[in-house]
Design an enzyme around this catalytic site. Sequence first.
Site, PDB file in Angstrom:
ATOM      1  CG  ASP A 107      25.572 -19.079 -18.979  1.00  0.00           C
ATOM      2  OD1 ASP A 107      26.269 -20.155 -19.584  1.00  0.00           O
ATOM      3  OD2 ASP A 107      24.575 -19.143 -18.308  1.00  0.00           O
ATOM      4  CB  SER A 247      31.795  -8.157 -17.395  1.00  0.00           C
ATOM      5  OG  SER A 247      31.647  -7.813 -16.021  1.00  0.00           O
TER       6      SER A 247
END
Length: 286
Positions: A107, A247
Amino acid sequence: MIKTRNGQTIVTNEGQNKLLKKLYGSAGGRILLKGLTAPALSRTVGKFMDSRYSKPLIKPFIKKSGIDTSEYVMDCIYSYNSFFTRKVKPSRRPIDYTPDHLISPCDSKLTAYKIGRNSIFRIKGSRYRVSDLLQNEFLAERFKGGYCLIFRLEVNDYHRYCYIDNCTKTDNTFIQGELHTVNPIALERYNIYKRNSREYTVMHTDNFGDVVQVEVGAMMVGRIVNHHGECTVRRGDEKGMFEFGGSTIVMLFEKDSIAIDEDILRNSANGYETAVKYGEKIGIAG
């Protein structure tokens, strides 16, 4: 800015953006960043987030981020990190197993760039060489003319990631660095993808040639958890996860190995990221 696959625009977190502008845009903020981006601080915060004392942070985070917990397996949540690395219910992230369909490993918010002359590509106004990212000139040369895909995960995204195809993979190569936020604002002043801690592997895939996948750590994300060393894996197998924070995953593809979906190319060309989901089609084999 972010676009969904159906063309809708997503509003970003303005409060977080104002704070980051202060940190990265002032002399005092940059001095503070020296401490905030140190791996030692990330490890200390990580230990707290692993402990039961961090559990009270979960409910406010769910409410603020608008996370739909019905999508996830919520058993055995004993700390913030155990919630952050929660597993999604398989039915909520179906894997596209069509052999020539390229899938998203996670995602994220995706942008796609051609790797041009001298292996230089641009991310939000900053220039990066593939050799800087990998610290390997020989390996970087192989991806001239190919694609660089940037998958940016925000804190409310699902933080596990999967293999995009059946493949054999090399061992993981870890590159130590500072830990900066991967928010685009930080890119205005720092070459984040050169400075951050990161880990990469080369995957010899069945359908897309040789692919490099790089996991990039961010501020407060010192731990990139990859499950496998050198081995053979299958499309959709879980590759690893990030613990605590936003991240990025960077993927490098060789020339003529893939064709990216038109909406993603169009959005990238117009300065938009495209919201994509773990396991969904984002292109086809070249």
